[in-house]
Design a protein around this motif. Sequence first.
Motif, short mmCIF file in Angstrom:
data_model
loop_
_atom_site.label_atom_id
_atom_site.label_comp_id
_atom_site.label_asym_id
_atom_site.label_seq_id
_atom_site.Cartn_x
_atom_site.Cartn_y
_atom_site.Cartn_z
N PHE A 1 1.17 -1.47 -0.02
CA PHE A 1 0.05 0.08 -0.15
C PHE A 1 1.35 1.10 0.16
CE2 PHE A 1 -1.50 2.94 2.65
CZ PHE A 1 -2.90 3.55 2.43
N LEU A 2 1.63 1.30 0.71
CA LEU A 2 3.10 2.60 0.43
C LEU A 2 3.04 2.59 -0.84
CD1 LEU A 2 4.50 2.37 4.29
CD2 LEU A 2 2.84 3.70 3.71
N ILE A 3 3.92 1.75 -0.97
CA ILE A 3 4.14 1.74 -2.72
C ILE A 3 3.56 2.26 -3.32
CG2 ILE A 3 6.07 0.52 -4.49
CD1 ILE A 3 6.25 -1.43 -2.17
N LEU A 4 2.03 1.79 -3.54
CA LEU A 4 1.26 1.92 -4.45
C LEU A 4 0.65 3.71 -4.06
CD1 LEU A 4 -0.77 -1.83 -4.60
CD2 LEU A 4 -0.10 -0.58 -7.07
N ASP A 5 0.04 4.05 -3.14
CA ASP A 5 -0.46 5.09 -2.62
C ASP A 5 1.05 6.33 -3.16
OD1 ASP A 5 -1.90 6.77 -1.46
OD2 ASP A 5 -0.51 7.35 -0.06
N ARG A 6 2.33 5.95 -2.63
CA ARG A 6 3.30 6.61 -3.75
C ARG A 6 3.25 7.03 -5.32
NH1 ARG A 6 4.58 5.44 0.99
NH2 ARG A 6 6.27 7.02 2.60
N VAL A 7 2.77 5.82 -5.89
CA VAL A 7 3.01 6.16 -7.24
C VAL A 7 1.43 6.29 -8.06
CG1 VAL A 7 2.44 3.94 -9.46
CG2 VAL A 7 3.96 3.15 -7.29
N VAL A 8 0.31 6.17 -7.02
CA VAL A 8 -0.40 6.85 -7.11
C VAL A 8 -0.60 8.22 -7.53
CG1 VAL A 8 -3.34 6.87 -6.99
CG2 VAL A 8 -2.49 4.71 -7.02
N ALA A 9 0.16 8.77 -6.10
CA ALA A 9 0.54 10.26 -6.07
C ALA A 9 0.54 10.94 -7.66
CB ALA A 9 0.60 10.48 -5.31
N VAL A 10 2.18 10.23 -7.86
CA VAL A 10 2.76 10.10 -9.08
C VAL A 10 1.88 10.44 -10.70
CG1 VAL A 10 4.76 10.18 -10.80
CG2 VAL A 10 3.99 9.99 -8.12
N LEU B 1 -4.94 2.59 -11.29
CA LEU B 1 -3.89 2.18 -10.01
C LEU B 1 -4.73 2.90 -9.38
CD1 LEU B 1 -0.75 3.82 -11.48
CD2 LEU B 1 -1.07 1.34 -10.91
N ALA B 2 -5.50 3.16 -8.20
CA ALA B 2 -6.27 4.04 -7.68
C ALA B 2 -6.79 3.58 -6.87
CB ALA B 2 -6.90 5.71 -8.40
N ALA B 3 -7.48 2.31 -7.70
CA ALA B 3 -8.82 1.39 -7.46
C ALA B 3 -7.72 0.38 -6.38
CB ALA B 3 -9.53 0.79 -8.48
#
Length: 279
Positions: free
Chosen positions: A172-181, A195-197
């Motif tokens: 989740f921490l990794i995906l959250d940063r990827v989604v923000a970018v 990606l958000a889903a």
Amino acid sequence: MTEHAPYTYPQSSFVPYSTARPLRTRATVAIVALVLAMVAAALTAALTFFASNLVDDARVTGEGLGTARAVEAATAAGSGLLSIASLLFAGIAFICWLHRARTNLDAFGGTVLSWSAGWTIGAWFVPLGNLVIPILMINEIDRATDHRVQGWDTRRPGRAVFVWWAVLWTAFLILDRVVAVAVLGAADSTGSTALAALSAAVEVGAASAAIGLIRRITAGQEAVLSGAAGAPAEAFAQTPPFTQPAPTSAPFSAAGDSWEEGLASGPIGWDTPGPDRRH
């Protein structure tokens, strides 16, 4: 000679720990906060998907694109605030519970831990370290609690919940940063929406595993506090019973009726009456 009953060791009983406190209330608050975070994550994903479809339809028809963009912006702002508020509440509640669980282990004693109670708060704010330190710290708390209840039948989730939480939380921490970018630099909203889903689904899974982890550690420490997790009674079974030793000499009354006879028969005890010096 007087017969003495063999001394038997008492059964294990609850030893009150002066600084240990119950975890159940904080655990309940943390679980409620995590459930709200799960609902917020699902709602945010649904709103993002709705706004994305609205913009795509406006592009196809060529009508109402400005309105669709405004709805998308408002939806993004509202869902962002909802997500931040729910995660903040869940994070504070989880850290409060975790700090109490760690300080209880100090009160229980008998275990030297590598991570102090202060790390239950500070570990989450160390750049890059917050990917690893919380996992190591919670692993230590879980193992120390598990050691305290070893040999006792307590109804609580198994060790697998910690593994699932560690994996899903890191993802989740990794995906959250990827989604923000991806959201900031995406020309096509389809990829960022997917990606958000995915991030929301992983967040829900991590929160579910965290709830299981809370229940596991809380049940173990509550068992210790209630006295169910002291030293198992079987530990005393291997200890031979203590038997009162037999007296090595007979008392004065059994040795003779006079002081001289008692002196001739054996050693004189401190309470043995002396001769009458008036004769």
